[in-house]
Design a protein around this motif. Structure first.
Motif, PDB file in Angstrom:
ATOM      1  N   ALA A  72       1.816  11.323   1.750  1.00 21.51           N
ATOM      2  CA  ALA A  72       2.917  10.760   2.535  1.00 21.51           C
ATOM      3  C   ALA A  72       4.225  11.498   2.262  1.00 21.51           C
ATOM      4  O   ALA A  72       4.990  11.797   3.189  1.00 21.51           O
ATOM      5  N   ARG A  73       4.476  11.814   1.010  1.00 27.66           N
ATOM      6  CA  ARG A  73       5.709  12.550   0.676  1.00 27.66           C
ATOM      7  C   ARG A  73       5.682  13.952   1.285  1.00 27.66           C
ATOM      8  O   ARG A  73       6.709  14.443   1.773  1.00 27.66           O
ATOM      9  N   ALA A  74       4.509  14.574   1.269  1.00 29.67           N
ATOM     10  CA  ALA A  74       4.385  15.907   1.867  1.00 29.67           C
ATOM     11  C   ALA A  74       4.631  15.866   3.368  1.00 29.67           C
ATOM     12  O   ALA A  74       5.067  16.863   3.963  1.00 29.67           O
ATOM     13  N   ALA A  75       4.368  14.702   3.978  1.00 32.85           N
ATOM     14  CA  ALA A  75       4.606  14.528   5.415  1.00 32.85           C
ATOM     15  C   ALA A  75       6.041  14.116   5.717  1.00 32.85           C
ATOM     16  O   ALA A  75       6.383  13.868   6.871  1.00 32.85           O
ATOM     17  N   GLY A  76       6.868  14.054   4.678  1.00 31.25           N
ATOM     18  CA  GLY A  76       8.274  13.729   4.880  1.00 31.25           C
ATOM     19  C   GLY A  76       8.607  12.254   4.865  1.00 31.25           C
ATOM     20  O   GLY A  76       9.726  11.866   5.228  1.00 31.25           O
ATOM     21  N   LEU A  77       7.671  11.421   4.421  1.00 27.48           N
ATOM     22  CA  LEU A  77       7.921   9.982   4.384  1.00 27.48           C
ATOM     23  C   LEU A  77       8.573   9.592   3.061  1.00 27.48           C
ATOM     24  O   LEU A  77       8.393  10.264   2.038  1.00 27.48           O
ATOM     25  N   GLN A  78       9.305   8.502   3.076  1.00 25.49           N
ATOM     26  CA  GLN A  78       9.875   7.941   1.858  1.00 25.49           C
ATOM     27  C   GLN A  78       8.849   6.970   1.279  1.00 25.49           C
ATOM     28  O   GLN A  78       8.388   6.072   1.976  1.00 25.49           O
ATOM     29  N   VAL A  79       8.517   7.128   0.016  1.00 28.00           N
ATOM     30  CA  VAL A  79       7.428   6.362  -0.574  1.00 28.00           C
ATOM     31  C   VAL A  79       7.911   5.539  -1.762  1.00 28.00           C
ATOM     32  O   VAL A  79       8.631   6.034  -2.622  1.00 28.00           O
ATOM     33  N   THR A  80       7.501   4.279  -1.764  1.00 26.44           N
ATOM     34  CA  THR A  80       7.670   3.408  -2.923  1.00 26.44           C
ATOM     35  C   THR A  80       6.287   2.944  -3.344  1.00 26.44           C
ATOM     36  O   THR A  80       5.485   2.519  -2.511  1.00 26.44           O
ATOM     37  N   GLU A  81       5.994   3.043  -4.637  1.00 33.45           N
ATOM     38  CA  GLU A  81       4.706   2.588  -5.154  1.00 33.45           C
ATOM     39  C   GLU A  81       4.911   1.312  -5.955  1.00 33.45           C
ATOM     40  O   GLU A  81       5.821   1.233  -6.779  1.00 33.45           O
ATOM     41  N   MET A  82       4.072   0.316  -5.714  1.00 33.20           N
ATOM     42  CA  MET A  82       4.225  -0.985  -6.367  1.00 33.20           C
ATOM     43  C   MET A  82       3.027  -1.282  -7.257  1.00 33.20           C
ATOM     44  O   MET A  82       1.878  -1.061  -6.865  1.00 33.20           O
ATOM     45  N   GLN A 107      10.703  -8.641  -0.938  1.00 37.36           N
ATOM     46  CA  GLN A 107      11.792  -7.700  -0.711  1.00 37.36           C
ATOM     47  C   GLN A 107      11.267  -6.294  -0.453  1.00 37.36           C
ATOM     48  O   GLN A 107      11.765  -5.576   0.433  1.00 37.36           O
ATOM     49  N   ALA A 108      10.252  -5.891  -1.210  1.00 40.84           N
ATOM     50  CA  ALA A 108       9.681  -4.553  -1.033  1.00 40.84           C
ATOM     51  C   ALA A 108       9.052  -4.396   0.346  1.00 40.84           C
ATOM     52  O   ALA A 108       9.192  -3.358   0.999  1.00 40.84           O
ATOM     53  N   ILE A 109       8.364  -5.435   0.817  1.00 32.66           N
ATOM     54  CA  ILE A 109       7.758  -5.377   2.149  1.00 32.66           C
ATOM     55  C   ILE A 109       8.837  -5.417   3.222  1.00 32.66           C
ATOM     56  O   ILE A 109       8.786  -4.662   4.203  1.00 32.66           O
ATOM     57  N   ALA A 110       9.822  -6.294   3.045  1.00 32.46           N
ATOM     58  CA  ALA A 110      10.875  -6.443   4.053  1.00 32.46           C
ATOM     59  C   ALA A 110      11.664  -5.158   4.250  1.00 32.46           C
ATOM     60  O   ALA A 110      12.094  -4.854   5.373  1.00 32.46           O
ATOM     61  N   THR A 111      11.853  -4.388   3.191  1.00 31.89           N
ATOM     62  CA  THR A 111      12.662  -3.171   3.289  1.00 31.89           C
ATOM     63  C   THR A 111      11.823  -1.929   3.587  1.00 31.89           C
ATOM     64  O   THR A 111      12.367  -0.830   3.660  1.00 31.89           O
ATOM     65  N   SER A 112      10.521  -2.109   3.755  1.00 28.42           N
ATOM     66  CA  SER A 112       9.659  -0.980   4.119  1.00 28.42           C
ATOM     67  C   SER A 112       9.450  -0.979   5.632  1.00 28.42           C
ATOM     68  O   SER A 112       9.642  -1.986   6.310  1.00 28.42           O
ATOM     69  N   ASP A 113       9.047   0.178   6.133  1.00 27.18           N
ATOM     70  CA  ASP A 113       8.688   0.292   7.556  1.00 27.18           C
ATOM     71  C   ASP A 113       7.183   0.205   7.755  1.00 27.18           C
ATOM     72  O   ASP A 113       6.711   0.041   8.885  1.00 27.18           O
ATOM     73  N   GLY A 114       6.436   0.317   6.682  1.00 26.76           N
ATOM     74  CA  GLY A 114       4.987   0.221   6.746  1.00 26.76           C
ATOM     75  C   GLY A 114       4.425   0.027   5.353  1.00 26.76           C
ATOM     76  O   GLY A 114       5.047   0.423   4.361  1.00 26.76           O
ATOM     77  N   VAL A 115       3.257  -0.602   5.279  1.00 33.07           N
ATOM     78  CA  VAL A 115       2.623  -0.916   3.999  1.00 33.07           C
ATOM     79  C   VAL A 115       1.217  -0.330   3.979  1.00 33.07           C
ATOM     80  O   VAL A 115       0.451  -0.515   4.931  1.00 33.07           O
ATOM     81  N   LEU A 116       0.884   0.365   2.912  1.00 26.89           N
ATOM     82  CA  LEU A 116      -0.467   0.897   2.711  1.00 26.89           C
ATOM     83  C   LEU A 116      -1.065   0.216   1.488  1.00 26.89           C
ATOM     84  O   LEU A 116      -0.497   0.282   0.397  1.00 26.89           O
ATOM     85  N   ILE A 117      -2.200  -0.455   1.681  1.00 28.22           N
ATOM     86  CA  ILE A 117      -2.891  -1.105   0.569  1.00 28.22           C
ATOM     87  C   ILE A 117      -4.177  -0.335   0.292  1.00 28.22           C
ATOM     88  O   ILE A 117      -4.939  -0.025   1.207  1.00 28.22           O
ATOM     89  N   VAL A 118      -4.394  -0.048  -0.982  1.00 30.86           N
ATOM     90  CA  VAL A 118      -5.557   0.725  -1.411  1.00 30.86           C
ATOM     91  C   VAL A 118      -6.350  -0.155  -2.369  1.00 30.86           C
ATOM     92  O   VAL A 118      -5.938  -0.363  -3.501  1.00 30.86           O
ATOM     93  N   THR A 119      -7.474  -0.695  -1.894  1.00 33.16           N
ATOM     94  CA  THR A 119      -8.130  -1.731  -2.686  1.00 33.16           C
ATOM     95  C   THR A 119      -9.589  -1.433  -2.985  1.00 33.16           C
ATOM     96  O   THR A 119     -10.314  -0.910  -2.132  1.00 33.16           O
ATOM     97  N   PRO A 120     -10.026  -1.775  -4.192  1.00 30.94           N
ATOM     98  CA  PRO A 120     -11.458  -1.732  -4.479  1.00 30.94           C
ATOM     99  C   PRO A 120     -12.152  -2.978  -3.933  1.00 30.94           C
ATOM    100  O   PRO A 120     -11.547  -3.765  -3.192  1.00 30.94           O
TER     101      PRO A 120
END
Length: 198
Positions: free
Chosen positions: A30-40, A69-82
């Motif tokens: 995502a960062r390589a694609a120019g997106l701003q990333v926050t990891e939680m 707050q993290a979801i509200a201030t994001s434009d999209g959410v990616l969940i990576v789950t087992p």
């Protein structure tokens, strides 16, 4: 919107988690694609197992408000789950159950308002051949029906994940890396298409 803000949430917090490794690949992609990333880190939110009596006595924990707050201030959410017994992890479900209990107040949207119409995407990883596909499909239904999130059709389940990463943490298989890129791109495209929150 030039650079969507993407929140990445691994569904496992344990040391050596394959899904944390896949989440790290997604973050780098995502960062390589120019997106701003926050990891939680959901474990860092220190959320107890949801209990109505606990909520009545103490209110919604601070960690759930941090997630809102993290979801509200994001434009999209990616969940990576087992996958735990064919289902998403308790870590994910419990966090979102607490999130749903946050009422609006002090000028802030409630938990369900923060997720409504929020673009989302899913990845999963497992040592098994299906790559935790079942958990992704359950999570898609949960997020869409209970939280009104807009989950993009593109998703990727990384099978044989215990053999999938090289020594630097990158995916060995170029097709797997491309699949992650497609999911990130779909999420970014939907995020850009959504109205900018006021």
């Amino acid at each position: 919107m030039d650079s969507p803000r993407i929140l990445i949430i691994p569904g496992s917090a344990r040391d050596g988690s394959l899904n944390r490794r896949l989440a790290a690949v997604a973050a780098a992609t995502a960062r390589a694609a120019g997106l701003q990333v926050t990891e939680m880190d959901l474990r860092a939110l220190a959320l107890p197992v949801y209990d109505g009596d606990l909520e009545a006595a103490s209110g919604v924990p601070a960690g759930a408000h941090e997630l809102r707050q993290a979801i509200a201030t994001s434009d999209g959410v990616l969940i990576v789950t087992p996958e735990y017994n064919g289902f998403p992890t308790p870590l994910v479900i419990n966090a979102f159950d607490w999130l749903s209990r946050i009422p609006p107040g002090d000028g802030q949207a409630g938990g369900l308002a923060a997720t409504a119409n929020k673009p989302a995407a899913l990845l999963s990883a497992s040592p098994g051949p299906l790559g935790a596909l079942r958990s992704m499909n359950f999570l898609r239904q949960y997020l869409q029906m209970a939280f009104a999130m807009l989950v993009v059709p593109q998703q990727f389940a990384l099978g044989r994940a215990n053999e999938a990463f090289d020594g630097e943490g990158a995916l060995k298989d170029a097709r797997a890396a491309q699949s992650v890129e497609k999911v990130i791109a779909a999420l970014a495209t939907l995020a850009r298409a959504m109205p900018t929150p006021r």
